[in-house]
Scaffold this motif. Sequence first.
Motif, PDB file in Angstrom:
ATOM      1  N   ASN A  15      47.729  13.482  17.995  1.00 20.28           N
ATOM      2  CA  ASN A  15      46.532  13.692  18.942  1.00 20.28           C
ATOM      3  C   ASN A  15      46.213  15.050  19.041  1.00 20.28           C
ATOM      4  O   ASN A  15      46.677  16.157  19.656  1.00 20.28           O
ATOM      5  CB  ASN A  15      47.443  13.642  20.415  1.00 20.28           C
ATOM      6  CG  ASN A  15      46.725  13.576  21.552  1.00 20.28           C
ATOM      7  OD1 ASN A  15      45.560  13.346  21.438  1.00 20.28           O
ATOM      8  ND2 ASN A  15      47.407  13.327  22.736  1.00 20.28           N
ATOM      9  N   GLN A  49      37.735  17.085  10.412  1.00 19.94           N
ATOM     10  CA  GLN A  49      38.893  16.742  11.265  1.00 19.94           C
ATOM     11  C   GLN A  49      40.080  16.285  10.327  1.00 19.94           C
ATOM     12  O   GLN A  49      40.731  15.344  10.463  1.00 19.94           O
ATOM     13  CB  GLN A  49      38.841  15.683  11.905  1.00 19.94           C
ATOM     14  CG  GLN A  49      37.606  15.595  13.137  1.00 19.94           C
ATOM     15  CD  GLN A  49      37.630  14.881  14.390  1.00 19.94           C
ATOM     16  OE1 GLN A  49      38.298  13.980  14.380  1.00 19.94           O
ATOM     17  NE2 GLN A  49      37.153  15.548  15.251  1.00 19.94           N
ATOM     18  N   SER A  93      48.313  23.200  18.755  1.00 23.01           N
ATOM     19  CA  SER A  93      47.363  21.968  18.906  1.00 23.01           C
ATOM     20  C   SER A  93      47.554  21.068  17.448  1.00 23.01           C
ATOM     21  O   SER A  93      47.485  19.892  17.809  1.00 23.01           O
ATOM     22  CB  SER A  93      45.965  22.540  18.849  1.00 23.01           C
ATOM     23  OG  SER A  93      45.739  23.167  19.740  1.00 23.01           O
ATOM     24  N   ASP A 128      43.848  18.095  19.166  1.00 23.33           N
ATOM     25  CA  ASP A 128      42.521  18.423  19.554  1.00 23.33           C
ATOM     26  C   ASP A 128      41.685  19.309  18.894  1.00 23.33           C
ATOM     27  O   ASP A 128      42.020  20.648  18.864  1.00 23.33           O
ATOM     28  CB  ASP A 128      42.765  19.169  21.049  1.00 23.33           C
ATOM     29  CG  ASP A 128      41.506  19.517  21.857  1.00 23.33           C
ATOM     30  OD1 ASP A 128      41.625  19.768  23.133  1.00 23.33           O
ATOM     31  OD2 ASP A 128      40.547  19.108  21.443  1.00 23.33           O
ATOM     32  N   CYS A 164      38.207  21.680  10.159  1.00 22.69           N
ATOM     33  CA  CYS A 164      38.204  21.254  11.584  1.00 22.69           C
ATOM     34  C   CYS A 164      36.919  20.290  11.702  1.00 22.69           C
ATOM     35  O   CYS A 164      37.160  19.229  12.223  1.00 22.69           O
ATOM     36  CB  CYS A 164      37.720  22.424  12.376  1.00 22.69           C
ATOM     37  SG  CYS A 164      39.230  23.135  12.937  1.00 22.69           S
ATOM     38  N   LYS A 170      38.568  20.050  18.765  1.00 20.76           N
ATOM     39  CA  LYS A 170      37.740  21.088  19.428  1.00 20.76           C
ATOM     40  C   LYS A 170      38.442  22.286  19.621  1.00 20.76           C
ATOM     41  O   LYS A 170      37.633  23.514  19.688  1.00 20.76           O
ATOM     42  CB  LYS A 170      37.281  20.459  20.705  1.00 20.76           C
ATOM     43  CG  LYS A 170      35.849  19.473  20.627  1.00 20.76           C
ATOM     44  CD  LYS A 170      35.060  19.668  21.884  1.00 20.76           C
ATOM     45  CE  LYS A 170      33.774  19.196  21.703  1.00 20.76           C
ATOM     46  NZ  LYS A 170      33.698  17.822  21.349  1.00 20.76           N
ATOM     47  N   GLN A 171      39.674  22.360  20.550  1.00 12.32           N
ATOM     48  CA  GLN A 171      40.199  23.445  20.758  1.00 12.32           C
ATOM     49  C   GLN A 171      40.480  24.230  19.483  1.00 12.32           C
ATOM     50  O   GLN A 171      40.143  25.468  19.471  1.00 12.32           O
ATOM     51  CB  GLN A 171      41.457  23.068  21.390  1.00 12.32           C
ATOM     52  CG  GLN A 171      42.072  24.391  22.094  1.00 12.32           C
ATOM     53  CD  GLN A 171      43.495  24.101  22.624  1.00 12.32           C
ATOM     54  OE1 GLN A 171      44.311  23.476  22.126  1.00 12.32           O
ATOM     55  NE2 GLN A 171      43.837  24.430  23.747  1.00 12.32           N
TER      56      GLN A 171
END
Lengths: 157, 738
Positions: free
Chosen positions: A72, A111, A66, A74, A108, A76-77
Amino acid sequence: MNTTVVAQLQRQFQDYIVSLYQQGFLDNQFSELRKLQDEGTPDFVAEVVSLFFDDCSKLINTMSASLERPDNVDFKQVDSGVHQLKGSSSSVGAQRVKNVCISFKECCHVQNREGCLRCLQQVDYEYKMLKTKLQDLFNLEQQILQAGGTIPQVDIN
Amino acid sequence: MEVCNCIEPQWPADELLMKYQYISDFFIAIAYFSIPLELIYFVKKSAVFPYRWVLVQFGAFIVLCGATHLINLWTFTTHSRTVALVMTTAKVLTAVVSCATALMLVHIIPDLLSVKTRELFLKNKAAELDREMGLIRTQEETGRHVRMLTHEIRSTLDRHTILKTTLVELGRTLALEECALWMPTRTGLELQLSYTLRHQHPVEYTVPIQLPVINQVFGTSRAVKISPNSPVARLRPVSGKYMLGEVVAVRVPLLHLSNFQINDWPELSTKRYALMVLMLPSDSARQWHVHELELVEVVADQVAVALSHAAILEESMRARNLLMEQNVALDLARREAETAIRARNDFLAVMNHEMRTPMHAIIALSSLLQETELTPEQRLMVETILKSSNLLATLMNDVLDLSRLEDGSLQLELGTFNLHTLFREVLNLIKPIAVVKKLPITLNLAPDLPEFVVGDEKRLMQIILNIVGNAVKFSKQGSISVTALVTKSDTRDADFFVVPTGSHFYLRVKVKDSGAGINPQDIPKLFTKFAQTQSLATRSSGGSGLGLAISKRFVNLMEGNIWIESDGLGKGCTAIFDVKLGISERSNESKQSGIPKVPAIPRHSSFTGLKVLVMDENGVSRMVTKGLLVHLGCEVTTVSSNEECLRVVSHEHKVVFMDVCLPGVENYQIALRIHEKFTKQRHQRPLLVALTGNTDKSTKEKCMSFGLDGVLLKPVSLDNMRDVLSDLLERRVLYEGM
């Protein structure tokens, strides 16, 4: 049955496990896990721990994939992966792994891809380190059992 | 012809005289005939004249008189008998009519006279009415002026505008030459010329306030005529005019807000007045009329009212501004306080976990170290480390407890326990120290003290320990006595009534020591946090000063009261507290509780065959929980998702453990759906317990609201799980203090 050998091995075991606690590799939960091991379930701890390490490697792979593409990601994952990892590590008492997971979660949240990558690396390192250490511990256990002794109960409480 | 003896000799008819008589008679006759004609003409013209009949009569009289005279014309010469007859008839008629007329006149002359008087009366009346009309008109004029003036004055709430407008309008209405207003200065000893209508005046032109003319004007509420030469009226240099116009002065009461608070409003006791001076134009010979003076008085009153309104408005504006400022300040303070509270809560949240962990590590490893072989010095060192770290751990717990107590988030954990045993345990704990200090402790339990009670055992023990500990700590010699009894309503506080209800009672514990005692002045400070009395005796002993504060909070939570009595320094003191406890109905069942932790209950206790369901998405976690429960003897089924859980759960499962670590409410909704499933079935539904890593109030509340029966903190230790299962199965509800 060589009692001195057994005693020596036992002491070695005790020292080793205490050192693991002291260095923060393991915490209270690990000793709880060891309590659950009895005649009915002699390999309980080993099973749990190996399941944990499998889980770790799977999750790390997914998260690494990921985080690969810089544009790009993710998050959330990745976050859910970290959450899983945190849960598992606290269930087995892998304290260092759990601590890294906490800061990983923070990265996370904000971000921060670089931060996440760093944490991922650290998690990888920690779990592999723990795996080695626990492997040594189990080896010691086996040696004691083979020598005819019993594994000492080390209570950290 | 005979000679008669008349006075005068008979005289023969003279020709001249006869002629004159003849002419006169003729004219008389004409006149006598024309007068009635005129009369008839006038009567015809005036319809109002009421005495027509009189006129007719009069006319007849005149006509006949005329006729007589006319006929007389023929009697001068010798005349016939007919003429004489006519003459006689005429004369007779004339006589009759004239007598009748005379008689009638007697009647009507008074009437005619009275008509005249009535006419005069009416004329006077008309004149009077005219005068009054004039008066009313002037009054109405005045009223109109006053209304207009008032309107102008009252249309503004600014003091200066009011006064200026008054002068302008008055000047206009009354056509004044000059109008001036004198205001009292701040000292109140002088009047300062503040406003004039036309002329510029020198700045700071003042007159002393004690002048007789000013006193005269201030003494009455009426407008007073004053001399144009008085100092208040001499406003401009004398310009050589001969006759200065009349001057009138009137007082204007100045009202302030404070005046309205006196009881005798509107009659004011302390009066400040301004002086209004009005001057008529010079050389105009105008005089002040009464209605003008009235106008001035009314205006002065209106000005006073308008000024008072302005003052009130100023005051209320000021108050409103003040309130707004205060509001803003309060808002700011509130927000700051909220920020501070948030910061503190965040800090506590961190402390909660992060500080305890290393603490436990230190304590655990130190105790481990104690078990190994050590030299005496090393042992001493380790013991010191252990003692210090225990103290530190207690301190941390105390601080955290206190903050939770203050938050109000601490709840008592009620349980049934043995009160007698509790006291004995406390004493056992304290005995070692007391023995060392050679302080005998005696325990007196009242005979009617219930044995099994319901309450928070751990905290009650904490309170008793704290108080007895303090007693031992602060006593150097003597003895300590602990008394426990059931109290009735004679308590110390008047407004704290102790009424033992059916299933509750109030426990009173008195701890008396013979130690250093306390200064009565310091007693209130005892229960405040961190405060310590500074006597030498206490400095040597430890303690953070939190103990009593926490005990007080706990006592209050238990709906009780705590206080200390002392006779002074050196005379010892008694600590007394009351708490409310419930009386247990199950008096023959004594529950084993955790003080101290009872070790090693056999593993496979009453849980053999207990069917439980574990739902956890995390494989490792699931396995650990399963291992735990299997170790305790349960029959465990595991599922890894909500749907699977719903499918698998049945009435055979007694407990369902569900992991709710993931954020969101999906995990909780499963609880609702299980509820639903079992309400239709009429089987007893399994108990639902949430396993979570988060133990704050909101999580607990969320669980409660979704119908879960209990919450457990992950990771769960073996002993913990054992206790929890026992409690759960017994009471069917568990909200553990975390």
